[in-house]
Design a protein around this motif. Structure first.
Motif, short mmCIF file in Angstrom:
data_model
loop_
_atom_site.label_atom_id
_atom_site.label_comp_id
_atom_site.label_asym_id
_atom_site.label_seq_id
_atom_site.Cartn_x
_atom_site.Cartn_y
_atom_site.Cartn_z
N GLY A 1 0.82 -1.21 0.00
CA GLY A 1 0.00 0.00 0.00
C GLY A 1 0.85 1.25 0.00
O GLY A 1 1.73 1.41 -0.85
N GLU A 2 0.63 2.13 0.98
CA GLU A 2 1.38 3.39 1.07
C GLU A 2 2.10 3.48 2.41
O GLU A 2 1.54 3.14 3.46
CB GLU A 2 0.44 4.59 0.93
CG GLU A 2 -0.22 4.71 -0.44
CD GLU A 2 -1.12 5.92 -0.56
OE1 GLU A 2 -1.45 6.30 -1.69
OE2 GLU A 2 -1.50 6.49 0.50
N GLY B 1 4.52 -1.21 -3.82
CA GLY B 1 3.77 -0.23 -3.05
C GLY B 1 4.14 1.18 -3.46
O GLY B 1 4.81 1.39 -4.48
#
Length: 247
Positions: free
Chosen positions: A55-56, A141
């Protein structure tokens, strides 16, 4: 002897004991098939999920992940070595010898310090799996900057000597807490910088005013604006500044 080899002998003995009641062609086919199963017995490296999307994360964070794998073959799996596509991702395998049906883990740890934006790293597992001797795993990511710098660098282009030129850089706090800025400075005497604020909350912006007064005969100018900031990699922002000087 493996389980498969033991079963082979049992079936072979059964065939010989009942050879008078089983057609010759069927006996031949059964023996050929069993022989092939012995010849092609092999380990099979199977990873539960070869792709991991984290993700982040903010720049500077470390991202750990564990890949689980199993030997789905009928021979011992030997892992020769593992490596990653860059030194930013450390990898460690729990077991290098996996019996049929056995399981293992590969622990990966991605360091986002030197990255920003979308990233993709590859991990390689080298084993004696004859079908897939080099297994590839992927870690992907997006790395967010705690402080966004816009623009990321300044190029004044072609500038006459001794003629001042100015530009503006905006810093934006994208992190999750307030930040304190140290005194901004440059690496060259002919480049000066002024800062509008020394601290800013989440989502706030700080402006840097840059001025370059090129020296005669300099030809090419190259320098940096340095801004100390707690909470970013190396606790410092480095903004490149360029110009071509004419007399």
């Amino acid at each position: 002897m493996t389980i498969l080899g033991t079963n082979y002998l049992r079936i072979q003995n059964f065939i010989w004991r009942n050879s008078m009641r089983i057609p010759v062609c069927l006996v031949t086919i059964m023996l050929v098939l069993l022989s092939y199963s012995i010849i092609f017995a092999a380990p099979i490296l199977q990873v539960k999920n070869q792709n991991y999307d984290f993700g982040e994360v903010f720049q500077g964070e470390k991202v750990p992940h564990t890949f689980e794998f199993v030997n789905e073959g009928d021979e011992t799996l030997h892992i020769d070595r593992v490596r990653s596509s860059c030194g930013c991702t450390a990898v460690l395998v729990s077991e290098k010898t996996i019996q049929p049906g056995g399981k293992g883990e590969l622990k990966a740890n991605f360091d986002s310090t030197r990255f920003r934006g979308a990233v993709s790293k590859t991990i390689y597992i080298y084993s004696n799996d004859p079908v897939n001797p080099t297994m590839q795993l992927h870690v992907r990511g997006k790395v967010l900057e705690v402080v966004a710098v816009q623009p990321a660098q300044i190029n004044f282009g072609t500038v006459p000597a001794k003629r001042p030129v100015k530009s503006t850089v905006v810093l934006r706090n994208q992190g999750e807490k307030p930040l304190t800025l140290g005194k901004a400075k440059s690496t060259a005497a002919e480049l000066t910088v002024k800062m509008s604020e020394t601290s800013f909350d989440q989502g706030d912006e700080v402006t840097l005013e840059l001025q370059l007064i090129p020296k005669p005969g300099q030809g090419r100018f190259s320098g940096y604006v340095l801004v100390p900031v707690d909470g970013v990699p190396k606790n410092e922002l480095r903004i490149p500044v360029y110009a071509t000087i004419t007399n």
